[in-house]
Scaffold this active site. Structure first.
Site, PDB file in Angstrom:
ATOM      1  N   ASP A 204       0.857  -1.183   0.000  1.00  0.00           N
ATOM      2  CA  ASP A 204       0.000   0.000   0.000  1.00  0.00           C
ATOM      3  C   ASP A 204       0.899   1.240   0.000  1.00  0.00           C
ATOM      4  O   ASP A 204       2.127   1.115  -0.068  1.00  0.00           O
ATOM      5  CB  ASP A 204      -0.923   0.009   1.237  1.00  0.00           C
ATOM      6  CG  ASP A 204      -0.169   0.219   2.549  1.00  0.00           C
ATOM      7  OD1 ASP A 204       1.076   0.285   2.537  1.00  0.00           O
ATOM      8  OD2 ASP A 204      -0.836   0.339   3.597  1.00  0.00           O
ATOM      9  N   ASP A 206       1.428   4.720   2.387  1.00  0.00           N
ATOM     10  CA  ASP A 206       1.024   5.338   3.652  1.00  0.00           C
ATOM     11  C   ASP A 206       1.435   6.813   3.686  1.00  0.00           C
ATOM     12  O   ASP A 206       2.550   7.147   3.302  1.00  0.00           O
ATOM     13  CB  ASP A 206       1.716   4.614   4.824  1.00  0.00           C
ATOM     14  CG  ASP A 206       1.503   3.112   4.783  1.00  0.00           C
ATOM     15  OD1 ASP A 206       0.405   2.668   5.154  1.00  0.00           O
ATOM     16  OD2 ASP A 206       2.431   2.386   4.362  1.00  0.00           O
ATOM     17  N   ASP A 296      -3.317   4.437   2.842  1.00  0.00           N
ATOM     18  CA  ASP A 296      -3.644   4.815   4.220  1.00  0.00           C
ATOM     19  C   ASP A 296      -3.290   6.285   4.427  1.00  0.00           C
ATOM     20  O   ASP A 296      -2.168   6.697   4.137  1.00  0.00           O
ATOM     21  CB  ASP A 296      -2.828   3.981   5.236  1.00  0.00           C
ATOM     22  CG  ASP A 296      -3.314   2.549   5.341  1.00  0.00           C
ATOM     23  OD1 ASP A 296      -4.481   2.278   4.988  1.00  0.00           O
ATOM     24  OD2 ASP A 296      -2.523   1.689   5.787  1.00  0.00           O
TER      25      ASP A 296
HETATM   26  P1  GTP Z   1       4.114  -2.569   3.011  1.00  0.00           P
HETATM   27  O1  GTP Z   1       2.953  -1.643   3.014  1.00  0.00           O
HETATM   28  O2  GTP Z   1       3.697  -3.996   2.963  1.00  0.00           O
HETATM   29  O3  GTP Z   1       5.115  -2.247   1.973  1.00  0.00           O
HETATM   30  O4  GTP Z   1       4.886  -2.421   4.403  1.00  0.00           O
HETATM   31  P2  GTP Z   1       4.712  -1.297   5.506  1.00  0.00           P
HETATM   32  O5  GTP Z   1       5.856  -1.399   6.420  1.00  0.00           O
HETATM   33  O6  GTP Z   1       4.450   0.036   4.882  1.00  0.00           O
HETATM   34  O7  GTP Z   1       3.436  -1.820   6.293  1.00  0.00           O
HETATM   35  P3  GTP Z   1       2.035  -1.120   6.625  1.00  0.00           P
HETATM   36  O8  GTP Z   1       1.567  -0.244   5.547  1.00  0.00           O
HETATM   37  O9  GTP Z   1       1.118  -2.224   7.032  1.00  0.00           O
HETATM   38  O10 GTP Z   1       2.296  -0.282   7.926  1.00  0.00           O
HETATM   39  C1  GTP Z   1       3.221   0.776   8.019  1.00  0.00           C
HETATM   40  C2  GTP Z   1       3.464   1.073   9.469  1.00  0.00           C
HETATM   41  O11 GTP Z   1       2.324   1.680  10.048  1.00  0.00           O
HETATM   42  C3  GTP Z   1       3.712  -0.213  10.255  1.00  0.00           C
HETATM   43  O12 GTP Z   1       4.983  -0.165  10.808  1.00  0.00           O
HETATM   44  C4  GTP Z   1       2.712  -0.247  11.359  1.00  0.00           C
HETATM   45  O13 GTP Z   1       3.374  -0.308  12.601  1.00  0.00           O
HETATM   46  C5  GTP Z   1       1.976   1.047  11.245  1.00  0.00           C
HETATM   47  N1  GTP Z   1       0.539   0.781  11.200  1.00  0.00           N
HETATM   48  C6  GTP Z   1      -0.142   0.062  10.295  1.00  0.00           C
HETATM   49  N2  GTP Z   1      -1.454   0.032  10.588  1.00  0.00           N
HETATM   50  C7  GTP Z   1      -1.596   0.762  11.694  1.00  0.00           C
HETATM   51  C8  GTP Z   1      -2.710   1.141  12.490  1.00  0.00           C
HETATM   52  O14 GTP Z   1      -3.866   0.795  12.236  1.00  0.00           O
HETATM   53  N3  GTP Z   1      -2.438   1.957  13.556  1.00  0.00           N
HETATM   54  C9  GTP Z   1      -1.176   2.370  13.844  1.00  0.00           C
HETATM   55  N4  GTP Z   1      -0.979   3.162  14.865  1.00  0.00           N
HETATM   56  N5  GTP Z   1      -0.129   2.024  13.121  1.00  0.00           N
HETATM   57  C10 GTP Z   1      -0.328   1.239  12.080  1.00  0.00           C
HETATM   58 MN    MN Z   2       2.673   0.345   3.792  1.00  0.00          MN
HETATM   59 MN    MN Z   3      -0.467   0.759   5.582  1.00  0.00          MN
END
Ligand code: GTP
Ligand code: MN
Ligand code: MN
Length: 372
Positions: A204, A206, A296
């Site tokens: 995704d 972020d 996100d």
């Molecule tokens: P990929 O998206 O798979 O490339 O990896 P990513 O490391 O970006 O993972 P992800 O998008 O799932 O999450 C990014 C960071 O946001 C992670 O380290 C999580 O700790 C944090 N995170 C994800 N979802 C939530 C949530 O609902 N609440 C909070 N507080 N943190 C979140």
């Molecule tokens: Mn991510």
């Molecule tokens: Mn995410």
């Protein structure tokens, strides 16, 4: 709580937030195998085994060399007996029987497909599995019971399974910035998550949104998402409002967040010499000029921005370790809003990630060193 000699403890600090973990490392095969066992453990509801395999994999990511012989594995720290057996088997036979069995098991395969749907967690997938559901097509029978999020996840499953490239992430960034800036021209938008840690692709994209004037953030997310929706850029979205009872919790965060699926328009094709050539249209359906991408969006007040940035940059395991270190070693509760000293009963404000590491007595790690 691991027992090891003083010398050994100095070599590899026990918490992942005390080590530099690069994106690229020297033991990919073994790390992949351990992560499959970790995932399988989480599918079986075993948090302890999930953590054991995840910690072992994370330690290996920091090794500055490629493991060659089973002999080297004996001295590995923070790596349990089960993980060591797995590593030795891979070094000796190239494959590990347990990993092969897991990969071939019906439960693992079904859980991987089902939890791959946006809006489907382990509990839901496991309940479905126990009800006899094995694949996406089996879900047609319970379509009426799916949440809106899950329906959208199923509808865009194929696109969402494709990794998001950095180029796509940057085009999403332009869309998001354009929408937000049409309401607040000097809004601050930062790409977080895996892309901030240097990954070239992700599941995704972020973003963290803030502004020095908190008033400017009021209603901004809803307005920007509605604006994007009106332009046809949003396939699905769900906004979770800000909550106020997170203060001392190290597991709950309460920022206003939008979980969305964007329709990202394809990149404009480069002009080529034969751009005018008429292509035979074999398929009658018009070619799709967009791709579904998970996005996100998180809004943080300026005073909490550094904590939210640290919390949303990840990795997931790095964040878990950072909070565990804070609580166990420093008796402080860390989340995406702030840092609370449980004994002194006070909060530590911070205006940068560097300051947060300093509050915790940790060496500063750049985002690309947080790939635990
Ligand atoms: P990929 O998206 O798979 O490339 O990896 P990513 O490391 O970006 O993972 P992800 O998008 O799932 O999450 C990014 C960071 O946001 C992670 O380290 C999580 O700790 C944090 N995170 C994800 N979802 C939530 C949530 O609902 N609440 C909070 N507080 N943190 C979140
Ligand atoms: Mn991510
Ligand atoms: Mn995410």
């Amino acid at each position: 709580s691991s027992v090891s000699s003083d010398k050994a403890t100095q070599e590899t600090p026990s918490y992942a937030c005390q080590r530099r973990t690069p994106l690229h490392h020297h033991n990919k095969e073994i790390v992949d195998a351990l992560q499959i066992l970790a995932l399988s453990a989480s599918f079986q509801g075993s948090e302890a085994r999930y953590l054991g395999f995840t910690r072992a994999a994370s330690v290996l990511k920091c090794l500055p060399f490629t493991l060659q012989s089973a002999e080297e594995v004996k001295d590995l720290q923070f790596c349990g007996g089960h993980s060591k057996t797995v590593i030795q088997e891979i070094l000796e036979d190239r494959v590990c029987r347990e990993v092969e069995m897991v990969k071939n098991s019906e439960h693992y395969q079904s859980m991987k497909v089902l939890t791959g749907i946006f809006g489907v967690g382990i509990r839901t997938a496991d309940k479905w599995y126990r009800d006899g559901i094995r694949s996406l097509s089996d879900l047609n029978e319970i379509e009426g019971k799916l949440t809106g999020e899950q329906k959208a996840g199923l509808l865009h499953y194929t696109d969402l399974q494709q990794p998001v490239t950095r180029d796509e992430a940057e085009r999403v960034e332009q869309l998001v910035k354009g929408a937000l800036q049409s309401f607040v021209p000097d809004v601050q938008v930062t790409m977080t998550g895996g892309f901030r840690r240097g990954k070239q692709e992700g599941h995704d994209v972020d973003f963290l949104i803030t502004h020095p004037n908190e008033e400017a953030l009021n209603g901004l997310l809803r307005k920007a998402v509605a604006w994007l929706d009106s332009k046809g850029s949003i396939l699905y979205h769900h906004i979770k409002g800000r909550s106020h009872n997170f203060a001392r919790s190290s597991t709950m965060d309460g920022h206003e967040t939008c979980y969305a699926i964007f329709a990202l328009p394809n990149a404009c094709p480069e002009k080529s010499p034969d751009a005018g050539t008429i292509q035979p249209d074999l398929d009658k359906s018009p070619p799709r000029n967009w791709k579904a991408v998970r996005v996100d969006l998180v809004v943080a007040p300026y005073s909490e921005y550094s904590y939210a940035l640290l919390g949303w940059t990840g990795s997931k395991h790095f964040e878990r370790e950072l909070r565990r270190f804070s609580l166990q070693v420093k008796k402080m509760s860390l989340n995406s809003h702030g840092l609370f000293d449980i004994e002194k009963k006070c909060h530590y404000p911070a205006t940068s990630e560097e300051e947060i590491f300093a509050h915790l007595g940790l060496l500063y790690l750049t985002p690309s060193e947080r790939n635990a």
